[in-house]
Design a protein around this motif. Structure first.
Motif, PDB file in Angstrom:
ATOM      1  N   LEU A 218       0.771  -1.211  -0.127  1.00 51.32           N
ATOM      2  CA  LEU A 218       0.039   0.031  -0.052  1.00 51.32           C
ATOM      3  C   LEU A 218       0.983   1.264   0.043  1.00 51.32           C
ATOM      4  N   TYR A 219       1.992   1.136   0.607  1.00 47.88           N
ATOM      5  CA  TYR A 219       2.895   2.303   0.683  1.00 47.88           C
ATOM      6  C   TYR A 219       3.404   2.722  -0.564  1.00 47.88           C
ATOM      7  N   LYS A 220       3.467   1.825  -1.339  1.00 48.40           N
ATOM      8  CA  LYS A 220       3.967   2.112  -2.766  1.00 48.40           C
ATOM      9  C   LYS A 220       3.132   2.833  -3.710  1.00 48.40           C
ATOM     10  N   SER A 221       1.991   3.018  -3.535  1.00 47.06           N
ATOM     11  CA  SER A 221       1.042   3.565  -4.242  1.00 47.06           C
ATOM     12  C   SER A 221       1.158   5.118  -3.862  1.00 47.06           C
ATOM     13  N   HIS A 222       1.044   5.972  -5.025  1.00 53.52           N
ATOM     14  CA  HIS A 222       1.300   7.371  -4.691  1.00 53.52           C
ATOM     15  C   HIS A 222      -0.117   8.011  -4.191  1.00 53.52           C
ATOM     16  N   VAL A 223      -1.413   7.530  -4.470  1.00 52.11           N
ATOM     17  CA  VAL A 223      -2.559   7.762  -3.769  1.00 52.11           C
ATOM     18  C   VAL A 223      -3.031   6.864  -3.102  1.00 52.11           C
ATOM     19  N   LEU A 224      -3.757   7.135  -2.023  1.00 54.39           N
ATOM     20  CA  LEU A 224      -4.441   6.388  -1.115  1.00 54.39           C
ATOM     21  C   LEU A 224      -5.709   6.987  -0.791  1.00 54.39           C
ATOM     22  N   HIS A 225      -6.820   6.106  -0.819  1.00 55.28           N
ATOM     23  CA  HIS A 225      -8.244   6.505  -0.260  1.00 55.28           C
ATOM     24  C   HIS A 225      -8.290   6.136   1.203  1.00 55.28           C
ATOM     25  N   ALA A 226      -8.764   6.878   2.187  1.00 52.06           N
ATOM     26  CA  ALA A 226      -9.160   6.598   3.504  1.00 52.06           C
ATOM     27  C   ALA A 226     -10.693   7.029   3.937  1.00 52.06           C
ATOM     28  N   ASP A 227     -10.915   6.235   4.751  1.00 51.59           N
ATOM     29  CA  ASP A 227     -12.195   6.353   5.261  1.00 51.59           C
ATOM     30  C   ASP A 227     -12.390   5.719   6.499  1.00 51.59           C
ATOM     31  N   GLU A 228     -13.493   6.149   7.173  1.00 54.26           N
ATOM     32  CA  GLU A 228     -13.810   5.288   8.508  1.00 54.26           C
ATOM     33  C   GLU A 228     -15.311   5.504   8.770  1.00 54.26           C
ATOM     34  N   THR A 229     -15.812   4.396   9.351  1.00 57.29           N
ATOM     35  CA  THR A 229     -17.212   4.296   9.692  1.00 57.29           C
ATOM     36  C   THR A 229     -17.621   3.643  11.074  1.00 57.29           C
ATOM     37  N   PRO A 230     -18.485   4.276  11.596  1.00 59.99           N
ATOM     38  CA  PRO A 230     -18.682   3.731  13.058  1.00 59.99           C
ATOM     39  C   PRO A 230     -19.762   2.518  13.060  1.00 59.99           C
ATOM     40  N   PHE A 231     -19.775   1.541  13.878  1.00 62.41           N
ATOM     41  CA  PHE A 231     -20.555   0.618  14.052  1.00 62.41           C
ATOM     42  C   PHE A 231     -20.543   0.087  15.579  1.00 62.41           C
ATOM     43  N   LYS A 232     -21.538  -0.641  15.871  1.00 60.33           N
ATOM     44  CA  LYS A 232     -21.481  -1.205  17.185  1.00 60.33           C
ATOM     45  C   LYS A 232     -20.830  -2.629  17.656  1.00 60.33           C
ATOM     46  N   VAL A 233     -19.934  -2.879  18.535  1.00 58.73           N
ATOM     47  CA  VAL A 233     -19.560  -4.187  18.848  1.00 58.73           C
ATOM     48  C   VAL A 233     -20.057  -4.546  20.331  1.00 58.73           C
ATOM     49  N   THR A 234     -20.799  -5.698  20.393  1.00 57.02           N
ATOM     50  CA  THR A 234     -21.194  -6.137  21.670  1.00 57.02           C
ATOM     51  C   THR A 234     -20.026  -6.834  22.396  1.00 57.02           C
ATOM     52  N   LYS A 235     -20.011  -6.923  23.637  1.00 55.40           N
ATOM     53  CA  LYS A 235     -19.278  -7.719  24.629  1.00 55.40           C
ATOM     54  C   LYS A 235     -17.770  -7.490  24.285  1.00 55.40           C
ATOM     55  N   ASP A 236     -17.596  -6.094  24.080  1.00 54.71           N
ATOM     56  CA  ASP A 236     -15.893  -5.732  24.119  1.00 54.71           C
ATOM     57  C   ASP A 236     -15.490  -4.946  25.344  1.00 54.71           C
ATOM     58  N   GLY A 237     -16.212  -5.274  26.717  1.00 53.54           N
ATOM     59  CA  GLY A 237     -15.628  -4.442  27.718  1.00 53.54           C
ATOM     60  C   GLY A 237     -16.453  -3.264  27.895  1.00 53.54           C
ATOM     61  N   ARG A 238     -17.139  -2.650  26.929  1.00 52.48           N
ATOM     62  CA  ARG A 238     -17.738  -1.296  27.143  1.00 52.48           C
ATOM     63  C   ARG A 238     -19.225  -1.474  27.043  1.00 52.48           C
ATOM     64  N   ASP A 239     -20.036  -0.462  27.228  1.00 52.71           N
ATOM     65  CA  ASP A 239     -21.330  -0.302  26.889  1.00 52.71           C
ATOM     66  C   ASP A 239     -21.798  -0.790  25.493  1.00 52.71           C
ATOM     67  N   THR A 240     -22.905  -1.481  25.340  1.00 46.28           N
ATOM     68  CA  THR A 240     -23.271  -2.120  23.850  1.00 46.28           C
ATOM     69  C   THR A 240     -23.455  -1.008  23.116  1.00 46.28           C
ATOM     70  N   MET A 241     -24.113   0.375  23.629  1.00 44.42           N
ATOM     71  CA  MET A 241     -24.337   1.474  22.551  1.00 44.42           C
ATOM     72  C   MET A 241     -22.996   2.245  22.286  1.00 44.42           C
ATOM     73  N   THR A 242     -21.853   1.847  22.683  1.00 47.01           N
ATOM     74  CA  THR A 242     -20.404   2.454  22.475  1.00 47.01           C
ATOM     75  C   THR A 242     -20.249   2.369  20.979  1.00 47.01           C
ATOM     76  N   ASN A 243     -19.771   3.448  20.117  1.00 48.42           N
ATOM     77  CA  ASN A 243     -19.370   3.455  18.904  1.00 48.42           C
ATOM     78  C   ASN A 243     -17.999   2.734  18.886  1.00 48.42           C
ATOM     79  N   SER A 244     -17.516   1.750  18.020  1.00 44.45           N
ATOM     80  CA  SER A 244     -16.316   1.422  17.440  1.00 44.45           C
ATOM     81  C   SER A 244     -16.185   2.024  16.061  1.00 44.45           C
ATOM     82  N   TYR A 245     -14.821   2.007  15.650  1.00 47.45           N
ATOM     83  CA  TYR A 245     -14.725   2.128  14.120  1.00 47.45           C
ATOM     84  C   TYR A 245     -14.085   1.306  13.197  1.00 47.45           C
ATOM     85  N   MET A 246     -14.359   1.125  12.029  1.00 50.50           N
ATOM     86  CA  MET A 246     -13.845   0.420  11.095  1.00 50.50           C
ATOM     87  C   MET A 246     -13.136   1.439  10.156  1.00 50.50           C
TER      88      MET A 246
END
Length: 410
Positions: A218-246
């Motif tokens: 990926l580092y060899k490319s001159h142009v990269l596209h980047a983005d992030e989106t929120p979603f919910k993950v259950t049973k990761d030690g936090r409240d169920t409605m807490t956002n995680s990000y991909m």
């Protein structure tokens, strides 16, 4: 009263956009013909000639052509089934039947051939390894034949079985508990806990190496596209409605081969995450207006530049057009913006087969003027609509992204 009407219109507009987001189609396609898009360009004729190639005058038959029935393509079924294994089943008439019909005087013509598609459900096969063991007659030394490498030590899993589990879960979105139930229908008892261990251990031991290699590529490319989106993950030690990000990173088209696409899961949206992922990257990052990317670029001005993403800019106008409906969107600034961006897409896509140096030259000649004209038009119209309206927000977003360099806007 005027202020009250303005606020009422803003609320109605926001309500339509909200309803479209909740209940409408997620597609961002807008029913605007390319010809209509190009009419919004100030140099439509120059663009059309430059991208048309050799132009031949049409005949009158070509211009005024009657309706012709579409001919069904021949051999499509054979093309669809090409490459699949074939089992031939032959069907005969018995000799007694032939004697009854022809009295012994007949000849066989070429067979009538037709095809059906059969399906064989997944099958399991136990692979029993027999390792030869040898013992010397004199010194009683015991020697065993070499065993093939195991995917996971002391586990029954094979590469094909693990691949099936990964494909079912991550490609077909089948939860492991449902895959466990599916296996039981074949009298195979593999618990979801065991499959979870296979997935995690196999990924850490093998797929992580592939991920790291793709990261380097990926580092060899001159142009990269980047983005992030929120979603919910259950049973990761936090409240169920807490956002995680991909977070997702994708190489550009400058490499020539298939793109490298990597996902990175993080519990937060902190700028530390893209900063760490892009620490060795030098080039252009195409992204939305999230300030974390701009912060990284400001910290590394000689190595990394940020370019605005046309898809994110277009989305705000497109969502408003869909919320208003086709008829009400006609003649609006939002529709005009979508048309101009579509024209930029159309011209730029026509250059996709050119070499990099040729593409850069043609972009400077044909795409750059369209981009500059679009932002000139945005600045001229941004004060004609309320700043808090959806169109006003979209104008502000576009202007904030370019930072005075519209030609950098990817």
């Amino acid at each position: 009263m005027e202020l009250l009407n303005k606020n009422m219109n803003l609320l109605l507009e926001q309500l339509k956009v909200s309803n479209q987001a909740r209940f409408g189609s997620s597609s961002e396609k807008i029913d605007i013909e390319i010809s209509e898009q190009l009419q919004l360009c100030f140099n439509e004729a120059e663009v059309t000639i430059a991208t048309a190639g050799e132009i031949a005058e049409p005949t009158i038959e070509q211009v005024v052509s009657g309706h012709t029935r579409r001919v069904k393509p021949q051999g499509k079924r054979d093309a669809d089934l090409e490459g699949l294994p074939i089992r031939v089943e032959e069907h005969f008439l018995s000799e007694e039947k032939l004697q009854e019909l022809f009295g012994g005087s007949y000849r066989r013509l070429p067979d009538e051939v037709y095809k059906k598609l059969d399906f064989h459900p997944a099958t399991f096969e136990v692979v029993e390894h027999h390792v030869a063991v040898y013992c010397g007659n004199k010194n009683q030394t015991i020697v065993r034949a070499d065993r093939p490498s195991e995917l996971l030590k002391n586990s029954i899993v094979t590469p094909s079985l693990l691949a099936a589990v990964l494909n079912a879960k991550y490609i077909n979105s089948l939860p492991l508990y449902r895959l466990e139930q599916e296996f039981k229908r074949y009298d195979v008892n593999i618990s979801r806990q065991v499959m979870s261990n296979w997935v995690i251990t196999g990924s850490e031991r093998y797929l992580s190496l592939l991920y790291d290699r793709m990261h380097d590529e990926l580092y060899k490319s001159h142009v990269l596209h980047a983005d992030e989106t929120p979603f919910k993950v259950t049973k990761d030690g936090r409240d169920t409605m807490t956002n995680s990000y991909m977070w997702v990173y994708r190489s550009g088209k400058d490499g020539g081969g298939p793109p490298a696409i990597l996902y990175e899961y993080q519990k937060t949206r902190k700028s530390d995450h893209p900063a760490q992922f892009l620490k060795e990257f030098q080039g252009v990052v195409v992204c939305d207006g999230y300030q974390s990317y701009h912060k990284i670029a400001n910290e590394r001005p000689d190595e990394l530049k940020v370019a605005g993403c046309w898809t994110h800019a277009r989305r705000r106008f497109a969502q408003l057009c869909k919320a208003l409906g086709k008829e009400k969107a006609k003649g609006t600034l939002a529709e005009a913006a979508v048309g101009q961006i579509a024209a930029i897409y159309h011209v730029d896509n026509s250059l996709s087969d050119l070499k990099q140096d040729e593409k850069l030259r043609e972009r400077q000649l044909h795409v750059k003027p369209l981009v500059e004209a679009f932002f000139t038009w945005v600045k001229a119209n941004r004060h004609t609509v309320p700043e808090k309206s959806e169109t006003g927000k979209a104008f502000t977003y576009c202007i904030n992204q370019v930072n005075g360099k519209p030609y950098v806007y990817y």
